[in-house]
Structures are given as structure tokens and as C-alpha cells.
Design a protein around this motif. Structure first.
Motif, PDB file in Angstrom:
ATOM      1  N   ASN A 193       2.940  13.589   2.274  1.00  0.00           N
ATOM      2  CA  ASN A 193       2.989  15.009   1.931  1.00  0.00           C
ATOM      3  C   ASN A 193       1.825  15.346   1.003  1.00  0.00           C
ATOM      4  N   GLU A 194       1.844  16.533   0.409  1.00  0.00           N
ATOM      5  CA  GLU A 194       0.742  16.982  -0.442  1.00  0.00           C
ATOM      6  C   GLU A 194       1.002  16.768  -1.925  1.00  0.00           C
ATOM      7  N   SER A 195       2.032  15.991  -2.252  1.00  0.00           N
ATOM      8  CA  SER A 195       2.389  15.766  -3.651  1.00  0.00           C
ATOM      9  C   SER A 195       1.780  14.475  -4.183  1.00  0.00           C
ATOM     10  N   VAL A 196       1.547  14.452  -5.520  1.00  0.00           N
ATOM     11  CA  VAL A 196       1.185  13.190  -6.179  1.00  0.00           C
ATOM     12  C   VAL A 196       2.220  12.871  -7.257  1.00  0.00           C
ATOM     13  N   ALA A 197       3.433  13.349  -7.048  1.00  0.00           N
ATOM     14  CA  ALA A 197       4.526  13.091  -7.989  1.00  0.00           C
ATOM     15  C   ALA A 197       5.798  12.820  -7.203  1.00  0.00           C
ATOM     16  N   ASN A 198       5.717  11.873  -6.261  1.00  0.00           N
ATOM     17  CA  ASN A 198       6.840  11.635  -5.348  1.00  0.00           C
ATOM     18  C   ASN A 198       7.913  10.726  -5.923  1.00  0.00           C
ATOM     19  N   GLY A 199       7.564   9.942  -6.951  1.00  0.00           N
ATOM     20  CA  GLY A 199       8.577   9.085  -7.554  1.00  0.00           C
ATOM     21  C   GLY A 199       9.214   8.156  -6.537  1.00  0.00           C
ATOM     22  N   SER A 200      10.551   8.172  -6.490  1.00  0.00           N
ATOM     23  CA  SER A 200      11.265   7.287  -5.572  1.00  0.00           C
ATOM     24  C   SER A 200      11.573   7.948  -4.226  1.00  0.00           C
ATOM     25  N   ALA A 201      11.126   9.179  -4.035  1.00  0.00           N
ATOM     26  CA  ALA A 201      11.335   9.849  -2.742  1.00  0.00           C
ATOM     27  C   ALA A 201      10.583   9.085  -1.649  1.00  0.00           C
ATOM     28  N   PRO A 202      11.051   9.117  -0.406  1.00  0.00           N
ATOM     29  CA  PRO A 202      10.388   8.377   0.681  1.00  0.00           C
ATOM     30  C   PRO A 202       9.144   9.108   1.189  1.00  0.00           C
ATOM     31  N   SER A 203       8.279   9.481   0.249  1.00  0.00           N
ATOM     32  CA  SER A 203       7.080  10.250   0.578  1.00  0.00           C
ATOM     33  C   SER A 203       5.912   9.734  -0.245  1.00  0.00           C
ATOM     34  N   ILE A 204       4.698  10.030   0.226  1.00  0.00           N
ATOM     35  CA  ILE A 204       3.499   9.633  -0.503  1.00  0.00           C
ATOM     36  C   ILE A 204       2.390  10.613  -0.164  1.00  0.00           C
ATOM     37  N   GLY A 205       1.499  10.844  -1.075  1.00  0.00           N
ATOM     38  CA  GLY A 205       0.418  11.813  -0.861  1.00  0.00           C
ATOM     39  C   GLY A 205      -0.897  11.278  -1.392  1.00  0.00           C
ATOM     40  N   LYS A 206      -1.942  12.150  -1.225  1.00  0.00           N
ATOM     41  CA  LYS A 206      -1.911  13.443  -0.590  1.00  0.00           C
ATOM     42  C   LYS A 206      -2.326  13.318   0.862  1.00  0.00           C
ATOM     43  N   LEU A 207      -1.599  13.977   1.737  1.00  0.00           N
ATOM     44  CA  LEU A 207      -1.894  13.886   3.163  1.00  0.00           C
ATOM     45  C   LEU A 207      -3.287  14.414   3.483  1.00  0.00           C
ATOM     46  N   SER A 208      -3.686  15.527   2.893  1.00  0.00           N
ATOM     47  CA  SER A 208      -5.010  16.082   3.206  1.00  0.00           C
ATOM     48  C   SER A 208      -6.120  15.124   2.811  1.00  0.00           C
TER      49      SER A 208
ATOM     50  N   VAL B 211       0.845  -1.195   0.000  1.00  0.00           N
ATOM     51  CA  VAL B 211       0.000   0.000   0.000  1.00  0.00           C
ATOM     52  C   VAL B 211       0.884   1.250   0.000  1.00  0.00           C
ATOM     53  N   TRP B 212       1.905   1.275   0.862  1.00  0.00           N
ATOM     54  CA  TRP B 212       2.957   2.285   0.699  1.00  0.00           C
ATOM     55  C   TRP B 212       3.871   1.724  -0.383  1.00  0.00           C
ATOM     56  N   ALA B 213       3.760   2.263  -1.592  1.00  0.00           N
ATOM     57  CA  ALA B 213       4.490   1.709  -2.732  1.00  0.00           C
ATOM     58  C   ALA B 213       5.970   1.543  -2.396  1.00  0.00           C
ATOM     59  N   LYS B 214       6.501   0.354  -2.663  1.00  0.00           N
ATOM     60  CA  LYS B 214       7.867   0.035  -2.229  1.00  0.00           C
ATOM     61  C   LYS B 214       8.932   0.851  -2.938  1.00  0.00           C
ATOM     62  N   SER B 215       8.581   1.498  -4.063  1.00  0.00           N
ATOM     63  CA  SER B 215       9.550   2.372  -4.726  1.00  0.00           C
ATOM     64  C   SER B 215       9.633   3.743  -4.069  1.00  0.00           C
ATOM     65  N   HIS B 216       8.641   4.094  -3.241  1.00  0.00           N
ATOM     66  CA  HIS B 216       8.661   5.382  -2.542  1.00  0.00           C
ATOM     67  C   HIS B 216       9.550   5.254  -1.301  1.00  0.00           C
ATOM     68  N   GLY B 217      10.832   5.430  -1.513  1.00  0.00           N
ATOM     69  CA  GLY B 217      11.816   5.183  -0.478  1.00  0.00           C
ATOM     70  C   GLY B 217      12.757   4.076  -0.881  1.00  0.00           C
ATOM     71  N   ASP B 218      12.395   3.392  -2.003  1.00  0.00           N
ATOM     72  CA  ASP B 218      13.270   2.386  -2.605  1.00  0.00           C
ATOM     73  C   ASP B 218      13.657   1.285  -1.626  1.00  0.00           C
ATOM     74  N   PHE B 219      12.677   0.827  -0.808  1.00  0.00           N
ATOM     75  CA  PHE B 219      12.993  -0.260   0.131  1.00  0.00           C
ATOM     76  C   PHE B 219      12.651  -1.635  -0.431  1.00  0.00           C
ATOM     77  N   GLY B 220      11.959  -1.692  -1.557  1.00  0.00           N
ATOM     78  CA  GLY B 220      11.695  -2.968  -2.208  1.00  0.00           C
ATOM     79  C   GLY B 220      10.992  -3.965  -1.308  1.00  0.00           C
ATOM     80  N   THR B 221      11.496  -5.188  -1.309  1.00  0.00           N
ATOM     81  CA  THR B 221      10.918  -6.240  -0.458  1.00  0.00           C
ATOM     82  C   THR B 221      11.862  -6.596   0.684  1.00  0.00           C
ATOM     83  N   ALA B 222      12.719  -5.647   1.063  1.00  0.00           N
ATOM     84  CA  ALA B 222      13.667  -5.892   2.150  1.00  0.00           C
ATOM     85  C   ALA B 222      12.933  -6.143   3.458  1.00  0.00           C
ATOM     86  N   ASN B 223      13.479  -7.046   4.274  1.00  0.00           N
ATOM     87  CA  ASN B 223      12.892  -7.312   5.580  1.00  0.00           C
ATOM     88  C   ASN B 223      12.784  -6.011   6.361  1.00  0.00           C
TER      89      ASN B 223
END
Length: 406
Positions: free
Chosen positions: A346-361, A256-268
Motif C-alpha cells: 500500500n502507500e503507507s510507511v506506518a503499517n506496523g503489524s498489519a499484513p501490508s507494506i509500502g510504499k507501492l508507488s 524482506v517482507w518484514a515478518k511482523s507485517h502480518g505477524d507470520f514470524g518464521t512459520a512454514n
């Protein structure tokens, strides 16, 4: 001439006969009882070997004797050092066994983990033990699940479950006040102080492997109307637990938190945290991809109640709050320690691989508009009691969302 009374011979004869009969009956009962006791003793003294238990995977409850030889982490993988968790142990007929096909995987439910888990007790390796429970597959491997007894064989002291001399299931906290002890360090706090306290509480968890997630989801997301199925989070479809994989119309593990947002993949760790992993149809999972969350778009294939556009995904109304609370759990749980990314909505919908996801509001509005239901609460309880030992605080206390993110 007076009549002489007859001698009382017959009554005495009857007394002697009755006494003899009683003695014979008593002796017979004693023999039967001795035989039964002997049979019970013989049965109790003869636990199954591991090889016998592997051949007896029929769901019956049996006692099995074997040596602790490692920590199962997948169907054919057993750690013999560098233990990662306390969820299971493998036993074998010899202490030096390395062939996983000759091992029995023993599930460690909550009350046994602190005493018998290898991450906490690595010195248990090589110990001869008896364990009792239903013989049934675990990790898709010959196993023994939900043990009712575990004890050492020989002179080695037997560990006992924490806080109890007799193994009993750990009471499952409820979300209506029964979690006050769990959240004691957070009660009465708000804002950043509350967030810090919750991070300290929920960071104490058992870390699963990505293979273990399959078994966890089959439990946590079980269909209340059909115990053979799970419910897919976005589509809402009920699908057979066994129909999992990567094929069309199968279900797989949705981050649900896309694994590319922060680039943690399937790491334990964040990649295997069941608090944000859910079953989902392979096609719908692909359509969601790594999109942020927002309202609007076009209907999703095979999920007409879900919507997406070029930069965001909107789940069906019934799980919008679930999605929000999973995202906010991840933000509080993963704050940059242990080599993991510092996740933040955060309030973005263009977070890419940054460790963020939106929209918070939008997520806050979803949490408010779709409060926790029975399915979500049960899921939180099962993750805590059976799998990770930690809870999602926003399921137990939805009001904490606005306290941390006003």
C-alpha cells in the motif's frame, strides 16, 4: 643327376608354433577379461552400508544401501510421519532406526522428488533402497547429495522420475521465453485475471522449514566470483557461507517482507519462503528492522549505500528492483488461504503489524528502474529447480507489475 628338392618341414613347424602361441595369448586375454568382469560384478554387488557411508564423507560417489526411515528437516530432526516436503529422505541400516546419528541424509534433487519424496509417497517408509551419489554433508549431517541413481532392493517396483525412464536434471527455464509452459494459464491475461492466474501457478510449491532456509540461501545467493561465499542483499558484501548466525559481522536470514507485517514470524510458508528471504549482515538487518520501504533518510551503519529514517528503509540502488519484485511476489503468493495472512502493498510507511507494506508507488518505480539482472535470474531459477518448485513471475515478466498495479 637332378637335385632332389628338400622336404618342407620347417614352415610347418613354424605354423604350428605360431598357432600355439596365438591360442595361449587368447586364453590369457580371456582369463584377464574374466577376472575384470568378476571384479566389476563383485564391486557392483557390494554397496556400502549406511554406517560405512557415514564414515566415508569424502565427496566420492558411492552406492549406499539402507532403509528409508524418515524426512530430515534439521541437523538432528527427522520426521517419521506428518511429512512436510519431498526434498530429502533419511536412510539407515535398520528400518526401525530412530537415532539420527546413525542415519544418512539423502538429498532429493528435482528429478527424484515426485517418486521418492515422503510427503508425496509416505508408503516408502521402511523400503530398502540403493542410492548412488557423492558422500558429503547435507543439513550439516552425514549425507549423500545430488544422487545419480535410486532404486528399490528386492521385489518392490522401483519408482522412476516423472516423465523419464533415465534420471536427468530438469531443464531450468530461462526468463526469455522458456517459461511459457510454466505460465501458460496466465499468458494473455491482465489485471485481476492475471493476478488470480499467477496466484494459482506459484502456490504450487514445496514449503521449507526455517532450518532448511540456511542451506537454500547458501545456494541461491552464492557469490558468482567465490562459491564459498554468499552476497548480502543490502550491504552487497561477500561473506563466507559458514559465517552465519546471530553474532556481530555474521550473516542471518533477512525477511524482506518484514515478518511482523502480518505477524507470520518464521512459520512454514510465508516465514520460510526463500523468494523473499536473503542473507544480510546481522547489524544491517537489525537497522532495517521491520521498516517499510521508501526513499530518503540517513546512511545505515555498515551499509553506506542504504538509507533509513524513523519509518522507512531505502536499499542500495543495485537491489531496489529485487526488493520490489520480492514484495510483489509475496502479495500475489499469499492471498489469505491455508491460514496465512492476505499480504498487500500500500502507500503507507506506518503499517506496523498489519499484513501490508509500502510504499507501492516507490516499489513500482524501483522495479522499473532496476530490471532483473543475471544474479536475480539465477536465484529465481535455483529456487524453482532445487528448493521450492515455484518462480517469482515478476523476475520472468517485469511488465506484469504495471499490469496488476497500474
Amino acid at each position: 643327376m637332378p637335385t632332389t628338392a628338400p622336404l618342407a618341414v620347417r614352415p610347418a613347424t613354424r605354423v604350428r608354433a605360431t598357432t600355439l602361441t596365438a591360442l595361449l595369448l587368447a586364453a590369457l586375454v580371456a582369463v584377464i577379461a574374466l577376472g575384470a568382469a568378476t571384479a566389476r560384478t563383485a564391486s557392483a554387488a557390494a554397496p556400502l552400508t549406511v554406517s560405512q557411508a557415514i564414515a566415508t564423507q569424502n565427496g566420492t560417489s558411492q552406492t549406499v544401501r539402507g532403509y528409508v526411515v524418515g524426512e530430515p528437516v534439521a541437523t538432528s530432526t527427522v520426521n517419521r510421519s506428518g511429512f512436510t516436503g519431498d526434498l530429502a529422505i533419511a536412510i539407515a541400516d535398520t528400518a526401525s532406526q530412530t537415532d539420527t546419528t546413525k542415519m544418512l541424509y539423502v538429498q532429493l534433487t528435482t528429478q527424484w522428488r515426485s517418486a521418492w519424496g515422503l510427503r508425496t509417497n509416505p508408503s516408502l517408509m521402511g523400503r530398502l533402497i540403493d542410492t548412488t551419489g557423492p558422500l558429503t554433508a547435507y543439513f550439516s549431517h552425514a549425507g549423500l547429495k545430488s544422487p545419480t541413481a535410486i532404486s528399490s532392493v528386492g521385489s518392490t517396483p522401483t519408482p522412476t522420475p516423472t516423465g523419464t525412464a533415465t534420471p536427468t536434471p530438469t531443464p531450468t527455464p530461462t526468463s526469455t521465453g522458456g517459461t511459457d509452459t510454466y505460465y501458460a494459464a496466465a499468458l494473455g491475461k491482465s489485471g485481476t485475471a492475471l493476478r488470480s492466474a499467477l496466484h494459482g501457478i506459484i502456490s504450487k510449491q514445496t514449503v521449507l522449514t526455517y532450518d532448511q532456509v540456511w542451506d537454500a540461501l547458501k545456494d541461491t545467493d552464492q557469490d558468482p566470483a567465490n562459491s564459498n561465499n554468499v552476497i548480502e542483499i543490502y550491504s552487497g558484501r561477500s561473506i563466507a557461507k559458514s559465517n552465519n548466525g546471530g553474532g556481530v559481522d555474521q550473516w542471518n536470514r533477512e525477511h524482506v517482507w518484514a515478518k511482523s507485517h502480518g505477524d507470520f514470524g518464521t512459520a512454514n510458508g510465508p516465514g520460510t519462503d526463500v523468494h523473499h528471504l536473503r542473507p544480510e549482515d546481522v547489524t544491517v538487518n537489525s537497522d532495517r528492522g521491520n521498516l517499510d520501504f521508501d526513499n530518503g533518510g540517513s546512511a545505515v551503519n555498515q551499509c553506506s549505500d542504504c538509507w533509513r529514517d524513523a519509518d522507512s528503509f531505502e536499499p542500495r540502488d543495485a537491489v531496489k528492483g529485487d526488493v520490489a519484485r520480492m514484495i510483489l511476489y509475496m502479495a500475489v503468493r499469499y492471498e489469505g488461504g491455508d491460514g496465512w495472512p492476505d499480504l498487500e502493498p500500500n502507500e503507507s510507511v506506518a503499517n506496523g503489524s498489519a499484513p501490508s507494506i509500502g510504499k507501492l508507488s516507490v516499489l513500482k518505480a524501483w522495479s522499473s528502474g532496476d530490471p532483473p539482472d543475471a544474479f536475480e535470474k539465477r536465484r529465481n531459477d535455483r529456487i524453482h529447480a532445487q528448493w521450492q518448485g515455484n518462480r517469482n513471475p515478476f523476475v520472468d515478466h517485469p511488465e506484469w507489475v504495471m499490469s496488476i498495479w497500474p
